[in-house]
Design an enzyme around this catalytic site. Structure first.
Site, PDB file in Angstrom:
ATOM      1  N   LYS A   1       0.812  -1.228   0.000  1.00  0.00           N
ATOM      2  CA  LYS A   1       0.000   0.000   0.000  1.00  0.00           C
ATOM      3  C   LYS A   1       0.843   1.275   0.000  1.00  0.00           C
ATOM      4  CE  LYS A   1      -3.442  -2.716  -0.181  1.00  0.00           C
ATOM      5  NZ  LYS A   1      -4.041  -2.982  -1.499  1.00  0.00           N
TER       6      LYS A   1
ATOM      7  N   LYS B   1      -1.759   3.024   9.130  1.00  0.00           N
ATOM      8  CA  LYS B   1      -2.197   1.912   8.276  1.00  0.00           C
ATOM      9  C   LYS B   1      -1.042   0.966   7.982  1.00  0.00           C
ATOM     10  CE  LYS B   1      -5.204   3.218   4.954  1.00  0.00           C
ATOM     11  NZ  LYS B   1      -5.864   3.999   3.907  1.00  0.00           N
TER      12      LYS B   1
ATOM     13  N   GLY C   1      -9.628  -2.463   4.513  1.00  0.00           N
ATOM     14  CA  GLY C   1     -10.097  -2.045   5.831  1.00  0.00           C
ATOM     15  C   GLY C   1      -9.377  -2.697   6.997  1.00  0.00           C
TER      16      GLY C   1
ATOM     17  N   HIS D   1     -16.135  -2.401   7.538  1.00  0.00           N
ATOM     18  CA  HIS D   1     -15.296  -2.311   6.344  1.00  0.00           C
ATOM     19  C   HIS D   1     -15.707  -3.275   5.239  1.00  0.00           C
ATOM     20  CE1 HIS D   1     -12.751   0.432   8.540  1.00  0.00           C
ATOM     21  NE2 HIS D   1     -12.617  -0.457   9.490  1.00  0.00           N
TER      22      HIS D   1
ATOM     23  N   ARG E   1      -7.977  -6.762  -9.502  1.00  0.00           N
ATOM     24  CA  ARG E   1      -8.786  -7.941  -9.756  1.00  0.00           C
ATOM     25  C   ARG E   1     -10.204  -7.501 -10.081  1.00  0.00           C
ATOM     26  NH1 ARG E   1     -11.919  -7.482  -5.220  1.00  0.00           N
ATOM     27  NH2 ARG E   1     -10.861  -6.644  -3.417  1.00  0.00           N
TER      28      ARG E   1
ATOM     29  N   VAL F   1     -16.373  -7.744  -6.394  1.00  0.00           N
ATOM     30  CA  VAL F   1     -17.703  -8.303  -6.125  1.00  0.00           C
ATOM     31  C   VAL F   1     -18.774  -7.484  -6.857  1.00  0.00           C
ATOM     32  CG1 VAL F   1     -19.423  -8.746  -4.339  1.00  0.00           C
ATOM     33  CG2 VAL F   1     -17.001  -9.171  -3.865  1.00  0.00           C
TER      34      VAL F   1
END
Lengths: 450, 152
Positions: free
Chosen positions: A116, A158, A165, A235, A291, A294
């Site tokens: 990240k 983070k 999340g 999240h 990717r 959903v």
């Protein structure tokens, strides 16, 4: 074009991939754990291979078993779906080493966006606005303190190896920073085997708005519009819509172009989503998912584009089927993620589905592997169906969604259908007036229009 | 969904001959709604089992357990495949197979190898006893949980 694709996933997305393959004349191999032997996509696939016992590590995360299954069935390519190994760079490279095509971006881009800190630096260099924060990893508690003072409280610590999340700590004042920093590193090491952390300004009431991008690694790159995924609980997204009620066309086009240009510049190939927080008219990059997601159906409904088909085509070496000017957006779409959980307590409810009647009709789509007599196994996540509804505008979409939720029958287990029915009656939601904290407050009975 | 299934004697004869000619231990033939499996018991006569194919696309090429069993009773409990891969009956090409029908084996003994991603993994007997039937031939692809042999 591929003759045979192995579907390295389960549940509704495996069925989705199977359907796209069959429409292209590609035969399918369903790999599954013993718990999924009766799954709908396993029954429909041309071939199936049992990988192992229910535990994901021995089945859906079991790279040697999956590669072995691809070998013995003679598959040409593997589609990883979402979750599981879809963002595991080593899976992509091992497949390629063994002569199979991984349907997705390169292992290098997966690894880049999986880190990240590196991802943020890479997109910032390519014109994407980011959340104000540390210049990279934070190396010490005192650095954490001085960075936080500079950014201004509250801040978020983070984990670089996190995402989705996970691995985040809010710090509201200077005296909390150093303890929070140490805790964050310890937890990151335990959860992600990587204790690198960075820091960002914490936004109080943002919306989560993401842009779907598609590129072919040959210079073609487009955006397919945004999705508003602000309705989240812990999240996890619960409901998504396109287009975002919070944006005007000028904002949409601007952020779409920024996203498409960024992926073109880094030479990205296949589908991807760039996620932003949006507050006070400004976009802030949080992460890129390399990717299929959903919620891809809401984009399919407003663009008319079959994204899984396009993924397969691009993976087989074709350039993108469309340029940006070919893409038109029609109407509004909403997706409800239906999980096998109690709609108020969220206690999981696996087990036998005794009755099943999905809603139908114009512009109503259900992506689900459920059927009457199917037993939902308790070993995997609780998503059992996606109800996606399209309308010519948001109002018509909401009317159709209300009707569809009323019609939908899933008997024998608890599901979140009643929760969705309640959400869409709430005036905040009807007005499109919600942020990423709204759903938690709604569930707790704290929203003003309850 | 039971359909009347007329057995074609010429087909059966042809499949049985193919078994003998090729030295295969099992042939399974399927075409729209019908399936025939002809298997040889090592040291015994060819067995025939036939029946209508299950309703949905039953195309799993690697699940031997779906097929209706032959009239001859299965003796013993199965040893199952612990992984996905390809069976190797012998320790190396040209060598004698690890086991034959009639052998007495002990728990933990290597009975065959399964190859996956170029590594050869031993399949160890999960019980001791006499090998009554070997269900998979050399170079057969197998999935997790597939029956490999029967031990009594």
């Amino acid at each position: 074009m591929f003759k045979k694709v192995l579907i390295a996933n389960r549940g509704e997305i495996a069925l989705r991939i199977h359907r796209a393959c069959k429409e292209m004349g590609i035969s399918t191999v369903a790999v599954h754990s013993t718990a999924d032997a009766d799954a709908m996509h396993v029954r429909l696939a041309d071939e199936s291979v049992c990988l192992g016992p229910p535990d994901a590590k021995q089945s859906y995360l079991n790279i040697p078993a999956i590669v072995s299954a691809a070998t013995i069935t003679g598959a040409d390519a593997v589609h990883p779906g979402y979750g599981f190994l879809s963002e595991e760079a080593s899976f992509a490279s091992i497949l390629e080493e063994h002569g199979f095509t991984f349907i997705g971006p390169s292992a290098e881009h997966i690894a880049l966006m999986g880190d990240k800190v590196a991802a943020k630096q890479a997109v910032e260099e390519n014109g994407v606005p980011v959340v104000p924060g540390s210049a990279g990893a934070i190396k010490s508690a005192s650095e954490a303190r001085s960075t936080a003072d500079e950014i201004g409280y509250p801040v978020l610590i983070k984990a670089a190896g996190g995402g989705g999340g996970r691995g985040m700590q809010i710090v509201r004042s200077a005296d909390e920073v150093e303890t929070a920093y140490t805790m964050a590193r310890t937890e990151a090491k335990a959860s992600f085997r990587n204790d690198t952390v960075y820091m960002e300004k914490f936004l109080e009431k943002p919306r989560h708005i993401e842009v779907q991008v598609f590129a072919d690694g040959q210079g073609g790159a487009v955006h397919l519009g945004e999705r508003d995924c602000s309705l989240q609980r812990r999240h996890q997204k619960v409901l998504e819509e396109a287009r975002s009620p919070a944006l005007n066309d000028e904002q949409r086009e601007k952020i779409g172009k920024i996203a498409a240009d960024a992926v073109r510049r880094i030479g990205y190939a296949n589908a991807g989503t760039i996620e932003f927080l949006f507050e006070d008219g400004e976009f802030y990059f949080i992460e890129m998912n390399t990717r299929l997601q959903v919620e891809h159906p809401v984009t399919e409904m407003i663009t008319g584009i079959d994204m899984v088909r396009e993924q397969i085509r691009v993976a087989a070496g074709s350039p993108l089927s469309f340029k940006q000017e070919d893409i038109t957006f029609h109407g509004h779409a909403i997706e409800c993620r239906i999980t096998a959980e109690h709609p108020e307590t969220f206690i999981p409810s696996p087990g036998l589905v005794t009755d099943y009647h999905p809603p139908g009709g114009l512009s109503v789509r259900v992506d689900s592997g459920l059927y009457a007599g199917y037993s939902i196994p308790p070993y995997y996540d609780s998503l059992v169906a996606k109800l996606i509804v399209h309308g010519r505008d948001r109002t018509e979409c909401l009317m159709r969604l209300r009707r569809s939720l009323e019609e939908y029958v899933i008997g024998g287990i608890e599901t979140t259908i009643p929760l969705h029915a309640k959400i869409i009656e709430n005036s905040d939601f009807i007005n499109g007036d919600y942020d990423i904290h709204w759903l938690e407050r709604f569930v707790a009975g704290e929203t003003s229009s309850d | 969904m039971a359909n009347k299934f007329d057995v074609d004697p010429d087909l059966v004869r042809k499949l049985a001959e193919l078994l003998d000619d090729t030295g295969l231990s099992e042939i399974e033939y399927e075409s729209t709604g019908r399936r025939i499996r002809v298997a040889r018991q090592i040291g015994g006569a060819a067995m025939v089992s036939a029946g209508p194919a299950p309703s949905a696309n039953a195309g799993s090429q690697t699940t031997a357990t779906d097929v209706a069993d032959a009239p001859a009773a299965r003796k013993g409990t199965p040893i199952l495949s612990p992984m996905v891969g390809t069976v190797f009956a012998s320790p190396e090409p040209g060598a004698a197979p690890f086991i034959s029908v009639g052998d007495t084996i002990t728990e933990g003994q290597t009975v065959m190898l399964i190859e996956a991603m170029k590594t050869y993994n031993p399949v160890r007997a999960t019980k001791s006893g006499k090998v009554t039937q070997i269900l998979v031939g050399d170079s057969t692809p197998v999935e997790f949980g597939e029956e490999l042999l029967l031990v009594e």
